[in-house]
Design a protein around this motif. Structure first.
Motif, PDB file in Angstrom:
ATOM      1  N   GLU A  16    -121.922 -66.423  68.917  1.00 18.71           N
ATOM      2  CA  GLU A  16    -122.424 -65.061  69.072  1.00 18.71           C
ATOM      3  C   GLU A  16    -121.339 -64.138  69.624  1.00 18.71           C
ATOM      4  O   GLU A  16    -121.202 -62.995  69.170  1.00 18.71           O
ATOM      5  CB  GLU A  16    -123.639 -65.047  70.003  1.00 18.71           C
ATOM      6  CG  GLU A  16    -124.874 -65.687  69.419  1.00 18.71           C
ATOM      7  CD  GLU A  16    -126.003 -65.844  70.429  1.00 18.71           C
ATOM      8  OE1 GLU A  16    -127.108 -66.206  69.991  1.00 18.71           O
ATOM      9  OE2 GLU A  16    -125.789 -65.624  71.645  1.00 18.71           O
ATOM     10  N   THR A  19    -118.746 -63.481  66.908  1.00 17.92           N
ATOM     11  CA  THR A  19    -119.321 -62.577  65.911  1.00 17.92           C
ATOM     12  C   THR A  19    -119.346 -61.144  66.432  1.00 17.92           C
ATOM     13  O   THR A  19    -119.007 -60.205  65.696  1.00 17.92           O
ATOM     14  CB  THR A  19    -120.745 -63.034  65.535  1.00 17.92           C
ATOM     15  OG1 THR A  19    -120.670 -64.355  64.986  1.00 17.92           O
ATOM     16  CG2 THR A  19    -121.377 -62.108  64.522  1.00 17.92           C
ATOM     17  N   ALA A  20    -119.726 -60.966  67.689  1.00 15.43           N
ATOM     18  CA  ALA A  20    -119.758 -59.618  68.277  1.00 15.43           C
ATOM     19  C   ALA A  20    -118.357 -59.015  68.299  1.00 15.43           C
ATOM     20  O   ALA A  20    -118.181 -57.833  67.965  1.00 15.43           O
ATOM     21  CB  ALA A  20    -120.340 -59.670  69.686  1.00 15.43           C
ATOM     22  N   LEU A  22    -115.851 -59.744  66.307  1.00 18.04           N
ATOM     23  CA  LEU A  22    -115.484 -59.435  64.925  1.00 18.04           C
ATOM     24  C   LEU A  22    -116.180 -58.173  64.435  1.00 18.04           C
ATOM     25  O   LEU A  22    -115.560 -57.326  63.776  1.00 18.04           O
ATOM     26  CB  LEU A  22    -115.822 -60.614  64.001  1.00 18.04           C
ATOM     27  CG  LEU A  22    -114.950 -61.854  64.141  1.00 18.04           C
ATOM     28  CD1 LEU A  22    -115.537 -63.007  63.337  1.00 18.04           C
ATOM     29  CD2 LEU A  22    -113.525 -61.567  63.707  1.00 18.04           C
ATOM     30  N   ASP A  23    -117.466 -58.042  64.757  1.00 16.90           N
ATOM     31  CA  ASP A  23    -118.225 -56.850  64.355  1.00 16.90           C
ATOM     32  C   ASP A  23    -117.628 -55.577  64.948  1.00 16.90           C
ATOM     33  O   ASP A  23    -117.653 -54.520  64.318  1.00 16.90           O
ATOM     34  CB  ASP A  23    -119.693 -56.960  64.775  1.00 16.90           C
ATOM     35  CG  ASP A  23    -120.488 -57.935  63.918  1.00 16.90           C
ATOM     36  OD1 ASP A  23    -119.990 -58.332  62.836  1.00 16.90           O
ATOM     37  OD2 ASP A  23    -121.598 -58.316  64.341  1.00 16.90           O
ATOM     38  N   GLU A  24    -117.105 -55.700  66.154  1.00 14.05           N
ATOM     39  CA  GLU A  24    -116.508 -54.543  66.827  1.00 14.05           C
ATOM     40  C   GLU A  24    -115.033 -54.381  66.481  1.00 14.05           C
ATOM     41  O   GLU A  24    -114.373 -53.486  67.002  1.00 14.05           O
ATOM     42  CB  GLU A  24    -116.679 -54.691  68.337  1.00 14.05           C
ATOM     43  CG  GLU A  24    -118.127 -54.649  68.768  1.00 14.05           C
ATOM     44  CD  GLU A  24    -118.316 -55.028  70.229  1.00 14.05           C
ATOM     45  OE1 GLU A  24    -117.319 -55.041  70.978  1.00 14.05           O
ATOM     46  OE2 GLU A  24    -119.459 -55.310  70.609  1.00 14.05           O
ATOM     47  N   GLU A  25    -114.543 -55.255  65.625  1.00 17.18           N
ATOM     48  CA  GLU A  25    -113.142 -55.251  65.188  1.00 17.18           C
ATOM     49  C   GLU A  25    -112.181 -55.331  66.373  1.00 17.18           C
ATOM     50  O   GLU A  25    -111.130 -54.695  66.400  1.00 17.18           O
ATOM     51  CB  GLU A  25    -112.852 -54.042  64.304  1.00 17.18           C
ATOM     52  CG  GLU A  25    -113.670 -54.062  63.028  1.00 17.18           C
ATOM     53  CD  GLU A  25    -113.384 -52.908  62.095  1.00 17.18           C
ATOM     54  OE1 GLU A  25    -112.461 -52.115  62.360  1.00 17.18           O
ATOM     55  OE2 GLU A  25    -114.088 -52.808  61.085  1.00 17.18           O
ATOM     56  N   ARG A  36    -116.482 -61.627  76.984  1.00 20.83           N
ATOM     57  CA  ARG A  36    -117.720 -61.425  76.224  1.00 20.83           C
ATOM     58  C   ARG A  36    -118.794 -62.400  76.680  1.00 20.83           C
ATOM     59  O   ARG A  36    -119.962 -62.031  76.826  1.00 20.83           O
ATOM     60  CB  ARG A  36    -117.442 -61.590  74.731  1.00 20.83           C
ATOM     61  CG  ARG A  36    -118.626 -61.324  73.833  1.00 20.83           C
ATOM     62  CD  ARG A  36    -119.208 -59.939  74.051  1.00 20.83           C
ATOM     63  NE  ARG A  36    -118.191 -58.938  73.921  1.00 20.83           N
ATOM     64  CZ  ARG A  36    -118.229 -57.887  73.132  1.00 20.83           C
ATOM     65  NH1 ARG A  36    -119.277 -57.681  72.383  1.00 20.83           N
ATOM     66  NH2 ARG A  36    -117.249 -57.033  73.094  1.00 20.83           N
TER      67      ARG A  36
END
Length: 86
Positions: A16, A19-20, A22-25, A36
């Motif tokens: 998780e 992924t967070a 990566l989503d936030e680049e 995180r």
């Protein structure tokens, strides 16, 4: 049995967190991943997730030390928090 559950939950929480990021680049590094995970358990109320989050942080730290030991054997100067995972 409980250790298996905590281990799986720790793996899920690491996933998780990655992924967070990566989503936030955000560049994924040991430090970013640890931060995180800390943030994830800071406001957590579920005791199982808190324990799993602490376990995940310890796993990441253990991996950092292991990787740092491998790198220092090669004579590199970059510390584990400077290394990017992705």
């Amino acid at each position: 049995m409980k250790n298996d559950f905590e281990e799986k939950m720790a793996d899920i929480m690491i996933g998780e967190a990655v992924t967070a990021l990566l989503d936030e680049e955000v560049a994924i590094s040991w430090a970013a991943l640890t931060d995180r995970l800390r943030s994830a358990i800071e406001h957590e109320t579920d005791e199982d997730r808190i324990r799993a989050g602490l376990r995940a942080i310890e796993e990441v730290r253990r991996e950092m030390r292991l990787r740092d030991g491998e790198k220092s054997g090669l004579g590199r100067a970059a510390g584990p928090t400077e290394q990017k995972l992705h």
